[in-house]
Design an enzyme around this catalytic site. Structure first.
Site, PDB file in Angstrom:
ATOM      1  N   ARG A 250       1.028  -1.343  -0.002  1.00 12.62           N
ATOM      2  CA  ARG A 250       0.165  -0.112   0.062  1.00 12.62           C
ATOM      3  C   ARG A 250       0.614   1.007   0.092  1.00 12.62           C
ATOM      4  O   ARG A 250       1.810   1.214   0.795  1.00 12.62           O
ATOM      5  CB  ARG A 250      -0.737  -0.009   1.186  1.00 12.62           C
ATOM      6  CG  ARG A 250      -1.900   1.177   1.072  1.00 12.62           C
ATOM      7  CD  ARG A 250      -1.550   2.212   2.137  1.00 12.62           C
ATOM      8  NE  ARG A 250      -2.482   3.348   2.570  1.00 12.62           N
ATOM      9  CZ  ARG A 250      -2.183   4.428   3.283  1.00 12.62           C
ATOM     10  NH1 ARG A 250      -0.690   4.734   3.533  1.00 12.62           N
ATOM     11  NH2 ARG A 250      -3.084   5.273   3.432  1.00 12.62           N
ATOM     12  N   ASP A 252       1.685   4.928   0.637  1.00 12.08           N
ATOM     13  CA  ASP A 252       1.128   6.034   1.337  1.00 12.08           C
ATOM     14  C   ASP A 252       1.173   7.442   0.287  1.00 12.08           C
ATOM     15  O   ASP A 252       2.125   7.964  -0.129  1.00 12.08           O
ATOM     16  CB  ASP A 252       1.862   6.314   2.310  1.00 12.08           C
ATOM     17  CG  ASP A 252       1.355   7.539   3.131  1.00 12.08           C
ATOM     18  OD1 ASP A 252       0.478   7.478   4.013  1.00 12.08           O
ATOM     19  OD2 ASP A 252       2.205   8.591   3.265  1.00 12.08           O
ATOM     20  N   GLU A 287      -2.939   4.945  -2.142  1.00  8.57           N
ATOM     21  CA  GLU A 287      -3.600   6.214  -1.281  1.00  8.57           C
ATOM     22  C   GLU A 287      -3.372   7.495  -2.069  1.00  8.57           C
ATOM     23  O   GLU A 287      -2.519   8.034  -2.311  1.00  8.57           O
ATOM     24  CB  GLU A 287      -3.216   6.525   0.160  1.00  8.57           C
ATOM     25  CG  GLU A 287      -4.091   7.352   0.880  1.00  8.57           C
ATOM     26  CD  GLU A 287      -3.318   7.946   1.969  1.00  8.57           C
ATOM     27  OE1 GLU A 287      -3.817   8.686   2.905  1.00  8.57           O
ATOM     28  OE2 GLU A 287      -2.119   8.018   2.139  1.00  8.57           O
ATOM     29  N   HIS A 376      -6.818   3.840  10.307  1.00 12.82           N
ATOM     30  CA  HIS A 376      -5.855   4.338  11.207  1.00 12.82           C
ATOM     31  C   HIS A 376      -5.975   5.984  10.999  1.00 12.82           C
ATOM     32  O   HIS A 376      -5.824   6.738  11.987  1.00 12.82           O
ATOM     33  CB  HIS A 376      -4.415   4.043  11.168  1.00 12.82           C
ATOM     34  CG  HIS A 376      -3.752   4.738   9.810  1.00 12.82           C
ATOM     35  ND1 HIS A 376      -4.036   4.039   8.358  1.00 12.82           N
ATOM     36  CD2 HIS A 376      -3.039   5.561   9.483  1.00 12.82           C
ATOM     37  CE1 HIS A 376      -3.147   4.898   7.627  1.00 12.82           C
ATOM     38  NE2 HIS A 376      -2.681   5.844   8.392  1.00 12.82           N
ATOM     39  N   ASP A 377      -6.211   6.444   9.673  1.00 12.77           N
ATOM     40  CA  ASP A 377      -6.347   7.941   9.542  1.00 12.77           C
ATOM     41  C   ASP A 377      -7.659   8.564  10.154  1.00 12.77           C
ATOM     42  O   ASP A 377      -7.379   9.284  10.773  1.00 12.77           O
ATOM     43  CB  ASP A 377      -6.313   8.202   8.167  1.00 12.77           C
ATOM     44  CG  ASP A 377      -4.707   8.531   7.427  1.00 12.77           C
ATOM     45  OD1 ASP A 377      -3.925   9.018   8.316  1.00 12.77           O
ATOM     46  OD2 ASP A 377      -4.688   8.308   6.228  1.00 12.77           O
TER      47      ASP A 377
END
Length: 569
Positions: A250, A252, A287, A376-377
Site C-alpha cells: 500500500r 502512502d 492512497e 488508522h487515519d
C-alpha cells in the site's frame, strides 16, 4: 548501469554503496576502520571489502558519520551504525502461490498496538483467529525504522530496515510464513513521499534527493526526476517483496509523488516490483486524494476510497467539520454515488467544497476501490482517537459495517473493528526536546476550533497516549460483532467473490427511496448482486425478498436494515 543502494555480496567480498553526488570525500567505516570509497560518474561511491554478517559500519560523508540510508538492519536507533547482513537463515515452511485480488478482505493493523506485547511474534499468534473469520489479507502499517520506540510508522527514515521494537527480520519472516499457512496475504504500507523529522541523513549525503522548490505537508518534496532516487525506492520495494515474500504494498499519499519523473517512476515501479516474483500475484494499492483513474488504468490494483468512508461517517454522526463539510449536505445521496460509481467526487461541483476534485472513475471495476468505515487515519486523526462505535448509533454502525463487507468493493477492516472495539487509536510518537514540543504544539493547533474532532488533545509524546491505544481483547460485545463478521464474510466468499471474478458486464444501478433508503444492483457476467438498505428510517414501501441470502434487521419494522441476494445469469 543500475547501481544498488546499500551493501551487496559477490565473489570478491561485500560492496558498500551510497549516492552522494555532490560530496567531496566519502569513506566507509567498517568495524571502526576507515576504507576510502571511489566515486562513479553517476554520483555513487563504492568500495569492496572483506566483511562478515553482523559487522557494524558507517559512511563518512564530508566529515559527517552516518548510517546507511539503505540499511537493512541497525545496531541501535537511527543514529547508530548499520549492520552488514547475510542471507536469511530460515527457510519458508509454506508453499505459497498468492491469492486473486477479488478475494481480498483486508485487515489493517499496527504492530505496536495490536497486542499487549506490541511485537510481530505476539501478532503471529492472533492470525489464526482472523483467518477463521474470513479475513484474507493483513495490511501492516509502516515498519521502516524511525527514531524512538513508538509511532505510527509514517516518520520513518530508514525505509529498508525493520523497526526493532517490533522484533527481528526473522520474526517478520515467521509472521508472513504463518499467515501464508492460513491463507492470508500480507501487504505492507510503504511511505515513499517523505522522510521523518529525525535521523534522515540522506539530506546530508544527497541534497539532490529532494526538490526544495516543492514541499509536502511533511517537508521538502522528493525529486523523482533523479534516476538514483527512483532506484532507491524501487529497490526498497523489491527488497520487502523478495526478502519477506510479501503479497503487495500500500503506497502512502502518492498524490505527493509528483513533479518531473513521477509518472514514469510509478509505471516503472509497478513493473519492477511485480517482476520480483512473476509466478504469483503482487498487489499494489495507492492512497491517492486526487480521485483519478490513471494509476489504476496503468495496472495498480486499487486505491483507498475515502469518499465511501466520509459518506458513511456523515450519515451516522452528522458531523460537518473539516473534510466532512462537503459530505454533510446529503450523505445518503453521496452513499448512492459511492455504491454506483466507487468515488463520489469525480470533478463535479460540490456544495461546501473547494475546487472540484477528481475525474470520472465509474468505468473501473469494483475491485479498484478499497472501502472502509474506519482506518488508522480516520480514527487517529481525531484529537481523542474515537472509534465510530463511540460516536454513532451502534445499530447504524453494525449496518454500515455489514454493508462494507458484502458490497462488491474491496473491504478493509481496521484492527478491532471486527469485534466492536471501542479502544481509541490516538496519534503518538517518541521524540524528545524541541522536536517533541513542536509536535505537541502542532497537534493542538491542528484541532483548535474543530469541536466535533475534539478540543482537548492528549499529549502525543506521553507513553500513556500510546498505551491507551493498545487494542483491548476483552470487549463485552465482541461475540455479536464477531458473529456478524463471520456471517457476512462467508456470504462474500460464497456469492460475491465469484461474481467479481467473472467481471462486470454493465454499470451498476442505484435507486434512492425516501430520505435514508436505497436499493442497488450490480451486473456481472456471472449474475447480479442485489442490495436493499435503510439507514435510519423505517421504509414501508421497500420490500426486499424474504428469502435473502444475507440480511441484518427487518424491513418495515427496523430503522436499520440490510438485505442482499444474488441471481445467476
Amino acid at each position: 548501469m543500475t547501481q544498488n543502494w546499500g551493501g551487496q555480496w559477490s565473489a570478491d567480498g561485500w560492496t558498500a554503496r551510497i549516492w552522494a553526488p555532490d560530496a567531496r570525500h566519502v569513506g566507509l567505516l567498517l568495524r571502526g576502520q576507515p576504507h576510502a570509497m571511489t566515486r562513479q560518474d553517476d554520483g555513487f561511491w563504492s568500495v569492496t571489502v572483506a566483511a562478515r554478517p553482523g559487522d557494524a559500519y558507517l559512511f563518512r560523508v564530508d566529515g559527517q558519520d552516518m548510517p546507511d540510508p539503505a540499511s537493512r538492519l541497525q545496531s541501535g536507533d537511527v543514529h547508530a551504525p548499520s549492520l552488514v547482513t547475510g542471507p536469511a537463515g530460515d527457510a519458508w515452511q509454506t508453499s505459497w502461490q498468492g491469492r486473486h485480488w477479488a478475494e481480498a478482505v483486508i485487515y489493517e493493523l499496527h504492530i505496536g498496538t495490536f497486542t499487549p506485547e506490541g511485537t510481530l511474534a505476539a501478532a503471529t499468534e492472533k492470525l489464526a483467529g482472523l483467518a477463521a473469520l474470513g479475513i484474507t489479507a493483513i495490511e501492516l502499517m509502516p515498519v521502516g525504522q524511525w527514531q524512538g520506540g513508538r509511532g505510527w510508522g509514517y516518520d520513518g527514515v530508514l525505509p529498508y530496515a525493520l523497526h526493532p521494537a517490533y522484533g527481528s527480520p526473522g520474526d517478520l519472516r515467521r509472521f508472513v510464513d504463518h499467515a501464508h499457512s492460513l491463507g492470508l496475504m500480507v501487504i505492507l504500507d510503504l511511505v515513499m513521499n517523505h522522510f521523518g523529522p529525525e535521523g534522515a541523513y540522506i539530506h546530508h549525503a544527497a541534497p539532490r534527493f529532494f526538490d526544495e522548490s516543492r514541499h509536502t505537508p511533511w517537508g521538502a518534496a522528493i525529486d523523482f526526476s533523479q534516476p538514483a532516487v527512483r532506484e532507491f525506492w524501487i529497490q526498497c520495494a523489491e527488497y520487502w517483496i523478495g526478502e519477506y515474500r510479501l503479497d503487495g504494498l500500500r503506497l502512502d499519499a502518492v498524490h505527493q509523488i509528483s513533479g518531473p519523473g513521477a509518472d514514469d517512476f510509478m509505471r516503472q515501479f509497478a513493473q519492477r516490483v511485480r517482476a520480483v516474483d512473476p509466478a504469483r500475484p503482487i498487489h499494489l494499492i495507492v492512497e491517492d486524494e486526487r480521485n483519478e483513474p490513471h494509476l489504476r488504468e496503468a495496472g495498480f490494483d486499487a486505491s483507498w476510497n475515502d469518499d465511501f468512508h466520509h459518506a458513511i461517517h456523515c450519515a451516522l454522526t452528522g458531523e460537518s467539520d473539516s473534510y466532512y463539510a462537503n459530505f454533510s449536505h446529503d450523505p445518503i445521496g453521496d452513499l448512492c454515488l459511492a455504491l454506483q460509481r466507487g468515488h463520489v467526487e469525480e470533478g463535479q461541483p460540490r456544495p461546501g467544497g473547494d475546487a472540484p476534485r477528481g475525474e470520472p472513475c465509474g468505468h473501473l471495476p469494483p475491485t479498484a476501490f478499497v472501502n472502509a468505515t474506519q482506518t488508522h487515519d480516520q480514527v487517529g486523526n481525531r484529537a481523542r482517537g474515537e472509534r465510530l462505535l463511540s460516536l454513532a448509533d451502534p445499530e447504524g454502525l453494525r449496518l454500515a459495517y455489514a454493508l462494507l463487507l458484502v458490497a462488491p468493493y474491496i473491504p478493509m477492516i481496521f484492527m478491532g473493528e471486527e469485534r466492536g472495539a471501542t479502544t481509541p487509536f490516538l496519534f503518538f510518537a517518541d521524540f524528545t526536546g524541541d522536536l517533541a514540543e513542536a509536535i505537541r504544539k502542532g497537534r493542538a493547533t491542528e484541532f483548535a476550533g474543530i469541536a466535533s474532532l475534539g478540543a482537548e488533545v492528549p499529549d502525543p509524546l506521553s507513553i500513556d497516549t500510546f498505551q491507551r491505544s493498545r487494542l483491548a481483547w476483552g470487549d463485552a460485545n465482541a461475540r455479536d460483532w464477531l458473529d456478524l463478521t463471520r456471517r457476512a464474510l462467508a456470504f462474500r466468499a460464497a456469492q460475491v467473490v465469484p461474481l467479481l471474478k467473472s467481471g462486470r458486464s454493465a454499470p451498476a444501478e442505484v435507486t434512492r427511496h425516501g430520505t435514508a433508503s436505497l436499493s442497488a444492483r450490480w451486473h456481472f457476467h456471472g449474475g447480479t448482486l442485489d442490495l436493499w438498505l435503510t439507514l435510519g428510517q423505517v421504509e414501508p414501501d421497500l420490500k426486499p425478498p424474504q428469502d435473502a441470502a444475507f440480511s441484518v434487521g427487518r424491513f418495515g419494522l427496523d430503522p436499520f436494515a440490510l438485505c442482499v441476494t444474488t441471481r445467476p445469469r
